[in-house]
Design an enzyme around this catalytic site. Sequence first.
Site, mmCIF file in Angstrom:
data_model
loop_
_atom_site.group_PDB
_atom_site.id
_atom_site.type_symbol
_atom_site.label_atom_id
_atom_site.label_comp_id
_atom_site.label_asym_id
_atom_site.label_seq_id
_atom_site.Cartn_x
_atom_site.Cartn_y
_atom_site.Cartn_z
ATOM 1 N N MET A 95 47.899 35.878 43.180
ATOM 2 C CA MET A 95 49.122 35.170 43.562
ATOM 3 C C MET A 95 50.161 36.171 44.033
ATOM 4 O O MET A 95 50.498 37.109 43.304
ATOM 5 C CB MET A 95 49.671 34.366 42.371
ATOM 6 N N GLN A 100 41.833 41.594 45.951
ATOM 7 C CA GLN A 100 41.732 40.637 47.052
ATOM 8 C C GLN A 100 42.327 41.241 48.312
ATOM 9 O O GLN A 100 43.444 41.761 48.291
ATOM 10 C CB GLN A 100 42.442 39.319 46.751
ATOM 11 N N CYS A 120 44.467 31.354 52.232
ATOM 12 C CA CYS A 120 45.921 31.304 52.382
ATOM 13 C C CYS A 120 46.298 30.661 53.719
ATOM 14 O O CYS A 120 45.800 31.087 54.768
ATOM 15 C CB CYS A 120 46.511 32.707 52.300
ATOM 16 N N ASN A 140 38.956 26.060 41.817
ATOM 17 C CA ASN A 140 40.366 26.384 41.675
ATOM 18 C C ASN A 140 41.183 25.197 42.169
ATOM 19 O O ASN A 140 40.773 24.490 43.079
ATOM 20 C CB ASN A 140 40.679 27.648 42.498
ATOM 21 N N GLY A 141 42.335 24.968 41.530
ATOM 22 C CA GLY A 141 43.245 23.938 42.006
ATOM 23 C C GLY A 141 43.576 22.884 40.967
ATOM 24 O O GLY A 141 42.706 22.116 40.564
ATOM 25 N N GLY A 142 44.828 22.863 40.513
ATOM 26 C CA GLY A 142 45.309 21.795 39.653
ATOM 27 C C GLY A 142 44.807 21.804 38.231
ATOM 28 O O GLY A 142 44.994 20.823 37.504
ATOM 29 N N ARG A 145 48.772 28.885 39.215
ATOM 30 C CA ARG A 145 50.159 28.857 38.730
ATOM 31 C C ARG A 145 50.262 28.552 37.242
ATOM 32 O O ARG A 145 51.192 29.009 36.584
ATOM 33 C CB ARG A 145 50.963 27.825 39.526
#
Length: 358
Positions: free
Chosen positions: A49, A101, A131, A242-244, A265
């Site tokens: 991130m 990354q 991204c 990944n995600g949520g 996050r």
Amino acid sequence: MFAHAVSYGLEVLYVLNSESTMMESTLVTSSFSQPLSVKRGNPLSVAPMMDRTDRHFRYLMRQITRKTLLYTEMVTIPAIINGDRSKLLDFSPEEHPLALQIGGDDPEKAAECARIAEDWGYDEINLNVGCPSDRVKSGNFGACLMAQPEKVAKVVEAMQNAVSLPITVKHRIGIDERDRYEDMSYFVRVVSDAGCQRFTVHARKAWLQGLSPKENRNVPPLRYQDVYRLKQEFPHLFVEINGGIKTLAEIKEHLHHLDAVMIGRAAYDNPNLFSSVDREIYGEDSSPPTMKEVVKAMFPYLDYWVNRGVKLNSMTRHLIHIFNGQPGAKAWRRYLTEKGCQPHAGAEVVEQALELLT
């Protein structure tokens, strides 16, 4: 440069071992045993991130979990080749397992970066194909590369031929109107044929025009079933989702279907989420640390860097959310914000802020 990176970290290790038995056990075990687990495939990771996963945040996370795979912020290929490598790439050995990354689309230069990363001591190299920002798109990397699987394959192949490290890819389920499952399946097939064995899939499509990067993290609907299907159709690949994902229960549910889960996050906004993962996910026989214990373990580290000219608030910004939802959290955040930016502020500021928690 690997010797440089390790000795740089070991100087910190020496300081910390002299002051914290708790941190000693964390540093010694993670410095040498963890890279092997990456090669076998780590079931949990903290997402790369921007402006979040710098070395200070990674160090904080390593006080909470010794096993979870950590990522750097994305670093572009031109920055690695032409920039201040120590500033961009240095880390302490306790951060292992650690993946770098990178962002870019030039195979030859990507291979050069891979060699640099291997020499620097990283455990894995991840290519950003997820991204959606305009700046990234203008450089022809990130999510826009999902429309160019053959180019991604060439970049992956060049890095695979250059180093012995795992080369992995993080991507979306699709972009713009190119968001059918079949489009993602074709992308993965082409890139895996080039040697990539680990794919981290952000289970949302990305709109390259019309949505900001922040909106692209929330607006497009999650399509977990597409990622599950990918694993079913490519059982030989290591597939991470990944995600949520925000809770330990959700992590465990996804692990029934997939090889790994990446948390973004939620890891930054609620580091306490990881306090029990070494026991619950990795089977370690250990008691979860309390967040107060984690913060106290940071004191020698904070003073070490303050004494070398690093501003306290550049490190304590990662601690702001650590007590969210607990009594005194608001006073904790206010005190760190107000006092952490003062000249010569050190770990004593954090120690004083702890006293405000009830």
